[in-house]
Design an enzyme around this catalytic site. Structure first.
Site, PDB file in Angstrom:
ATOM      1  N   LYS A   1       0.851  -1.183   0.000  1.00  0.00           N
ATOM      2  CA  LYS A   1       0.000   0.000   0.000  1.00  0.00           C
ATOM      3  C   LYS A   1       0.893   1.241   0.000  1.00  0.00           C
ATOM      4  O   LYS A   1       1.912   1.281   0.704  1.00  0.00           O
ATOM      5  CB  LYS A   1      -0.893  -0.028   1.242  1.00  0.00           C
ATOM      6  CG  LYS A   1      -1.912   1.094   1.351  1.00  0.00           C
ATOM      7  CD  LYS A   1      -2.747   0.892   2.611  1.00  0.00           C
ATOM      8  CE  LYS A   1      -3.853   1.908   2.756  1.00  0.00           C
ATOM      9  NZ  LYS A   1      -4.707   1.616   3.950  1.00  0.00           N
TER      10      LYS A   1
ATOM     11  N   SER B   1      -9.393   1.505   3.182  1.00  0.00           N
ATOM     12  CA  SER B   1      -8.638   2.323   2.242  1.00  0.00           C
ATOM     13  C   SER B   1      -7.600   1.543   1.413  1.00  0.00           C
ATOM     14  O   SER B   1      -7.020   2.093   0.472  1.00  0.00           O
ATOM     15  CB  SER B   1      -7.905   3.441   2.995  1.00  0.00           C
ATOM     16  OG  SER B   1      -7.006   2.910   3.958  1.00  0.00           O
TER      17      SER B   1
ATOM     18  N   SER C   1      -9.517  -1.007   7.170  1.00  0.00           N
ATOM     19  CA  SER C   1      -8.998  -0.740   5.830  1.00  0.00           C
ATOM     20  C   SER C   1      -8.274  -1.899   5.160  1.00  0.00           C
ATOM     21  O   SER C   1      -7.935  -1.799   3.983  1.00  0.00           O
ATOM     22  CB  SER C   1      -8.065   0.477   5.861  1.00  0.00           C
ATOM     23  OG  SER C   1      -8.803   1.659   6.036  1.00  0.00           O
TER      24      SER C   1
END
Length: 449
Positions: A80, A155, A179
């Site tokens: 990420k 996210s 997330s």
């Protein structure tokens, strides 16, 4: 892979170790899928093809010399784009950080590098991890690989979308309110949030220091376990999953099931029936103050995020997407006494979840109350009214960030439209490996996607 998870990480690892396939060939295949498919899902912000191939060549050479490091050796993974990887940009999906290049690895990246993993690049996300849909990004929205008109969740949406599209075999994400687990459920993969603090957050851009967790996503529980163990520098677990008939599962209802899409409810209840038929003991459990979860979460997360961004948002407000900037500005208005009260509430919830786990191997509940929502939609109809998408997507996951218990999402079915549904399991503090044991046993019953 001919389709999502046609081969799991551990199956691939076995073939790489046996030299039935080279890391170079696997990495080239993943890079090809990224080149052909990233425009469809927008999963990657940065692709490090040259570095990935060099790492793959090194892995092949070491393995040929008998220097096999473990299950991640030669396996392509992604990070990420909050996580520092030496020499790669870390953008947090924000214009604010354009041009920022990490000088060194975050500890989690250093551990995976030491494990011999191949780094494909950095995945897209909701800007600064401050959202559940991965659509407010300076690099455009992440699209769900099952239906590109829908959200991939957030996210860590790019991480999940990349896995389901075959663009790698594991990914590192972060989880502050869900997330990792939210996009895992929305896209149809496995996402693990370990116990708070197990995997260091150093070198990872924070959202909320007392809620942030780092963890893996993968196509199977075994792949998530292997990545988690590598991130901690642990040897691979040799434990066999427990027999289903030995498990005692606490089922959370009440607050946790009162707002559920009917297709999600159907899939969840079907899994419970299968568990019971396989001999698992199901017992009702409760978290008495569950209705306070959203308020406690907001009064902790908002001011912590605002404090981190205070200087930048004063100097460069237009560098943020508007929805993220507005949420950061909201945090300035949380009173100190409300923040302290919320932290006390978090301690109470931690005690209540631990009490609910007493005598149980895990707690079970859905991961998301709804299937992946359409992009650009702020509210959806559920039950007898309209509910905000953001609040709904956080509703069942944020509790375990507040209480710091490990939690995992694994696919448990599909809606009539083919959208994935996630089963969430939560375990005891500092017992992440035991939770993984339970999840592997349940995955063996309900199958992988």
């Amino acid at each position: 892979m001919s389709g999502p998870f046609a081969e799991t990480l551990l199956q691939l690892a076995g073939r790489i170790r046996a030299r039935e396939v080279t890391s170079t060939a696997v990495t080239e295949a993943c890079l090809d899928r990224i080149a052909r498919g990233n425009a469809r899902v927008n999963a990657f912000i940065t692709v490090s093809a040259e570095q990935a191939l060099a790492m793959a060549h090194d892995a092949d050479r070491e393995i040929a010399l008998g220097r096999y490091r473990g299950p991640l050796h030669g396996v392509p993974v992604s990070f990420k784009d909050l996580v520092d990887v030496a020499g790669m940009p870390t953008t947090a999906a924000s214009r604010l950080l354009a041009g920022r290049v990490a000088p060194s690895d975050a500890p989690v990246a250093a551990r995976l590098r030491a494990a011999g993993a191949v780094f494909l690049g950095k995945t897209n996300l909701h800007e600064f991890a401050f959202g559940t849909t991965s659509e407010d990004s300076a690099y455009g929205p992440v699209r769900n690989p099952v239906d590109p008109s829908r959200s991939a969740g957030g996210s860590s949406g790019g991480a999940a979308a990349a896995l389901v599209e075959g663009m790698g075999y594991a990914a590192i994400g972060t989880d502050t309110g869900g997330s990792i687990r939210i996009p895992a459920a929305a896209c149809g993969c496995v996402g693990l949030k370990p116990t708070f603090g197990e995997i260091a957050c150093d070198g990872v851009i924070p959202l909320s220091w007392s809620l942030d967790h780092v963890g893996p996503l993968a196509g199977s529980v075994g792949g998530a376990r292997a990545t988690y163990e590598a991130a901690l520098g642990l040897p691979p677990s040799q434990a066999a999953p427990p027999p289903l008939a030995s498990l005692r599962i606490g089922v959370l209802r009440g607050y946790f099931t009162e707002l559920l899409d009917e297709d999600v409810r159907t899939a969840f209840e079907a899994v419970l029936r299968r568990l019971e038929a396989a001999g698992a003991a199901l017992v009702e459990r409760a978290v008495p103050h569950a209705s306070d979860v959203a308020s406690i979460y907001l009064h902790v997360q908002l001011p912590e995020a605002s404090a981190y961004h205070a200087e930048a948002i004063e100097q460069h407000p237009d560098a943020y997407t508007k929805p993220v900037r507005l949420r950061l500005e909201m945090g300035r208005f949380v009173l100190a006494e409300d923040y302290v009260r919320a932290q006390r509430g978090a301690l109470l919830l931690r005690q209540e979840v631990s009490a609910a786990l007493d005598g149980c191997d895990a707690l079970a509940l859905p991961t998301l109350p709804i299937p992946a929502p359409p992009l650009g939609v702020d509210a959806v109809m559920i039950g007898h009214g309209s509910q905000p998408v953001r609040a709904l997507m956080l509703r069942l996951t944020q509790l375990f960030d507040i209480t710091r218990h490990p939690a995992i999402s694994l696919p448990c079915g599909r809606t009539p439209l083919g959208l994935p549904v996630g089963l969430q399991l939560a375990g005891r503090l500092d017992r992440t490996r035991e939770l993984l044991d339970v999840a592997e046993a349940i995955e063996a019953l309900i199958g992988t996607p």
